[in-house]
Design a protein around this motif. Structure first.
Motif, short mmCIF file in Angstrom:
data_model
loop_
_atom_site.label_atom_id
_atom_site.label_comp_id
_atom_site.label_asym_id
_atom_site.label_seq_id
_atom_site.Cartn_x
_atom_site.Cartn_y
_atom_site.Cartn_z
N VAL A 1 0.80 -1.22 0.00
CA VAL A 1 0.00 0.00 0.00
C VAL A 1 0.84 1.27 0.00
CG1 VAL A 1 -0.22 0.27 2.51
CG2 VAL A 1 -2.09 1.00 1.01
N THR A 2 2.06 1.21 0.53
CA THR A 2 2.87 2.43 0.63
C THR A 2 3.27 2.99 -0.74
OG1 THR A 2 4.83 1.04 0.90
CG2 THR A 2 3.83 1.93 2.90
N ALA A 3 3.16 2.20 -1.79
CA ALA A 3 3.60 2.65 -3.11
C ALA A 3 2.95 3.97 -3.51
CB ALA A 3 3.29 1.58 -4.16
N THR A 4 1.67 4.15 -3.19
CA THR A 4 0.97 5.35 -3.64
C THR A 4 0.76 6.39 -2.57
OG1 THR A 4 -1.06 4.04 -3.39
CG2 THR A 4 -0.24 4.35 -5.61
N GLN B 1 -6.87 10.11 -2.15
CA GLN B 1 -7.57 11.07 -2.99
C GLN B 1 -8.88 11.52 -2.35
OE1 GLN B 1 -6.86 10.41 -7.08
NE2 GLN B 1 -8.88 11.11 -7.72
N LEU B 2 -9.55 10.61 -1.64
CA LEU B 2 -10.83 10.93 -1.02
C LEU B 2 -10.68 11.52 0.38
CD1 LEU B 2 -12.94 7.80 -2.07
CD2 LEU B 2 -12.92 10.07 -3.12
N GLY B 3 -9.59 11.20 1.04
CA GLY B 3 -9.39 11.68 2.40
C GLY B 3 -7.96 12.09 2.65
N GLY B 4 -7.23 11.27 3.39
CA GLY B 4 -5.83 11.55 3.69
C GLY B 4 -5.09 10.25 3.88
N TRP B 5 -3.75 10.30 3.83
CA TRP B 5 -2.97 9.07 3.91
C TRP B 5 -3.15 8.36 5.24
CZ3 TRP B 5 0.59 8.42 7.74
CH2 TRP B 5 1.10 9.58 8.37
N ARG B 6 -3.43 9.10 6.30
CA ARG B 6 -3.60 8.46 7.61
C ARG B 6 -4.82 7.53 7.62
NH1 ARG B 6 -0.32 11.13 11.40
NH2 ARG B 6 0.49 13.12 10.66
N ASP B 7 -5.83 7.87 6.81
CA ASP B 7 -7.03 7.03 6.76
C ASP B 7 -6.71 5.62 6.26
OD1 ASP B 7 -8.52 9.18 7.60
OD2 ASP B 7 -9.12 9.78 5.58
N PRO C 1 5.80 8.82 -6.66
CA PRO C 1 6.16 10.24 -6.46
C PRO C 1 6.72 10.91 -7.71
CG PRO C 1 7.70 8.81 -5.28
CD PRO C 1 6.55 7.96 -5.72
N ILE C 2 7.49 10.16 -8.51
CA ILE C 2 8.04 10.73 -9.74
C ILE C 2 6.92 11.08 -10.72
CG2 ILE C 2 9.41 10.19 -11.80
CD1 ILE C 2 11.26 8.55 -9.93
N LEU C 3 5.95 10.17 -10.87
CA LEU C 3 4.83 10.43 -11.78
C LEU C 3 3.98 11.59 -11.29
CD1 LEU C 3 3.73 6.76 -12.60
CD2 LEU C 3 4.94 8.35 -14.10
N GLN C 4 3.78 11.68 -9.97
CA GLN C 4 2.98 12.77 -9.43
C GLN C 4 3.70 14.12 -9.60
OE1 GLN C 4 1.01 11.97 -5.56
NE2 GLN C 4 1.59 9.84 -5.86
N GLN C 5 5.01 14.12 -9.41
CA GLN C 5 5.76 15.37 -9.49
C GLN C 5 5.97 15.83 -10.93
OE1 GLN C 5 6.76 17.33 -6.98
NE2 GLN C 5 7.69 18.81 -8.37
N SER D 1 -2.48 12.17 -10.19
CA SER D 1 -3.06 12.05 -8.84
C SER D 1 -2.54 10.75 -8.21
CB SER D 1 -4.58 11.99 -8.94
OG SER D 1 -4.98 10.77 -9.57
N PRO D 2 -2.67 10.61 -6.88
CA PRO D 2 -2.26 9.34 -6.26
C PRO D 2 -2.94 8.13 -6.88
CG PRO D 2 -2.61 11.00 -4.58
CD PRO D 2 -3.07 11.61 -5.87
#
Length: 466
Positions: free
Chosen positions: A37-40, A167-173, A292-296, A301-302
């Protein structure tokens, strides 16, 4: 009314086995999806907590915890009983998820990932014990097929799940949701894993080898933080030397982590394990640094980045299905083709990840997945077939340990390459563009070692038995 075929899915899920089967599949999902899951979500974690220098530690730490837990799961299930041990494993993983979800800083987040690895590794190990003890032998093939299916689904849905939640909330969710799932798993385990099935536990746990292995991975991970290139590379070399020391110690230990003569590259076992380790290590940069490279650089989007990285997993599954019926000489041919596909994927990604047409990125990721789809099942089958009966059990668990060690080492080496070109200072166009090249170039030597070992395995290598 006619009775169910004794070797059917209906019979597998009959006589109260459905709840146990569902619990085991939930455990497999937790182990597989949380490892992926950490990939995105890491770009969002980095933006919130900082710590871009520690990107690779989130993956490496998880796998180190999983390795240590997996090696001790048999003994712990014997000591505490399957029900209690499985419930405790769920508690440990849930605690790790809460630590990451509530982390005020990157150090706490990484500690949470390590604890998640421990809990996840135990859940995976105890699930294997549960399968062996709670299902009739006639159903084992179907249960393991289901385990493989869940892993395949998780390789696609894990990164996408992370991207969608971010995308819908936050990474902590993401970690709160995993904590909730794990709490349900832990609460259900004592009720659904009826009986006091226990593993034999074997002769003990190879603590010395595991400790040295952890030291080797840690040495490579510490190289992430060093700013002087020569010193950083030196730490990587030292870490790899320590991993070789593990093989040397293991060959002389009373309680072994690896099968007999695993360090002998003239055997199928020795060359096969080296190929598994090196090829896995060479593939880790794409899943860790690709999002991160694709997003930057491309404004993804994630979720979109998750779909892009998912091309690797989809290609793995499709390629594995395409060659599943291969036999005889074609097993060796597909393994060799797979290894060469990995090298080709690294070259394509190094040349196109930053600025090339996105179709080339998808091709590179797909070739990387196809590399393992073509080769992995055949490698594992030939390694296990070459082992003596005495080493069959330990050799089977060693396949997982070697893969996870390769993943941890590959994550750390990719981190070294990324940080030496500026990724540790922050995610910018310049650091992302440089990392997009060097995370792949840095592991091409490892991939070539894997190709050499695999060609040796399928050529002149012989079985372990003298």
């Amino acid at each position: 009314m006619s009775k169910a075929n004794p070797n059917s899915w209906a019979d597998l899920l009959a006589e109260g086995r459905l709840p146990r089967f569902a619990l085991i599949m939930l455990g497999v999902w937790l182990n597989a999806a949380d490892s992926l899951v950490t990939a995105t979500i890491l770009p969002s974690v980095g933006a919130d907590l900082g710590g871009y220098a520690y990107f690779s530690w989130a993956t490496a730490g998880f796998f180190v915890g999983a390795i240590l837990a997996g090696a001790s799961s048999g003994r712990l299930s014997e000591m505490f009983g399957l029900k209690s041990a499985t419930a405790l494993a769920g508690v440990v993983m849930a605690v790790g998820c809460v630590m990451s979800a509530a982390a005020p800083d990157v150090g706490t987040f990484l500690a949470g990932r390590l604890v998640q690895g421990l809990g996840s590794g135990w859940i995976s190990g105890f699930a294997m014990v549960a399968i062996a003890f709670l299902f009739p032998e006639r159903h084992l093939a179907r249960v393991f097929a289901a385990v493989t299916f869940v892993w395949g689904i998780a390789t696609i849905l894990g990164p996408l799940f992370g991207g969608l939640v971010v995308q819908l909330g936050g990474w902590r969710d993401v970690f709160w949701l995993f904590a909730l799932q794990t709490a349900v798993f832990s609460a259900a385990a004592p009720f659904l894993l009826s009986g006091e099935a226990k593993a034999t536990g074997g002769p003990g746990i190879p603590w010395t080898q595991l400790g040295v292995l952890g030291l080797g991975v840690a040495a490579i991970a510490v190289a992430d933080l060093l700013k002087i290139p020569a010193v950083s590379v030196g730490m990587v070399v030292a870490g790899l030397a320590i991993l070789l020391l593990v093989v040397w110690i293991d060959a002389r230990a009373k309680v072994r982590l690896l099968p007999l003569r695993s360090g002998d590259l003239t055997t199928v076992c020795g060359s096969g394990y080296l190929a598994m380790f090196a090829l896995t290590a060479a593939s880790m940069g794409f899943s860790i640094y690709g999002p991160p490279i694709l997003q930057q650089l491309r404004g993804f989007s994630p979720l979109a980045a998750g779909y892009a990285i998912g091309a690797e997993s989809a290609a793995w599954t499709i390629a594995a299905m395409a060659v599943a019926g291969a036999a005889g000489a074609w097993e060796n041919r597909w393994m060799r083709i797979g290894a060469l596909c990995l090298v080709a994927s690294l070259v394509i990604l190094a040349l196109t990840m930053a600025d090339g047409h996105f179709a080339w990125v998808l091709l590179g990721g797909s070739l990387m997945g196809a590399a393992f789809g073509f080769s992995w099942a055949f490698m594992a089958r030939q390694v296990l077939a070459a082992l003596s009966d005495e080493d069959r059990a330990i050799g089977s668990s060693a396949v997982t340990a070697v893969r996870q060690t390769g993943a941890a080492v590959g994550a750390a080496i990719s981190g070294v390459a990324a940080n030496l070109v500026g990724f540790s200072a922050g995610l910018t166009d310049a650091s992302a563009r440089a990392a997009a090249v060097w995370i792949f170039v840095a592991v091409i030597p490892l991939a070539l070692v894997g190709v050499w070992a695999l060609f040796r395995m399928t050529g002149s290598a012989r079985a372990v038995s003298p």
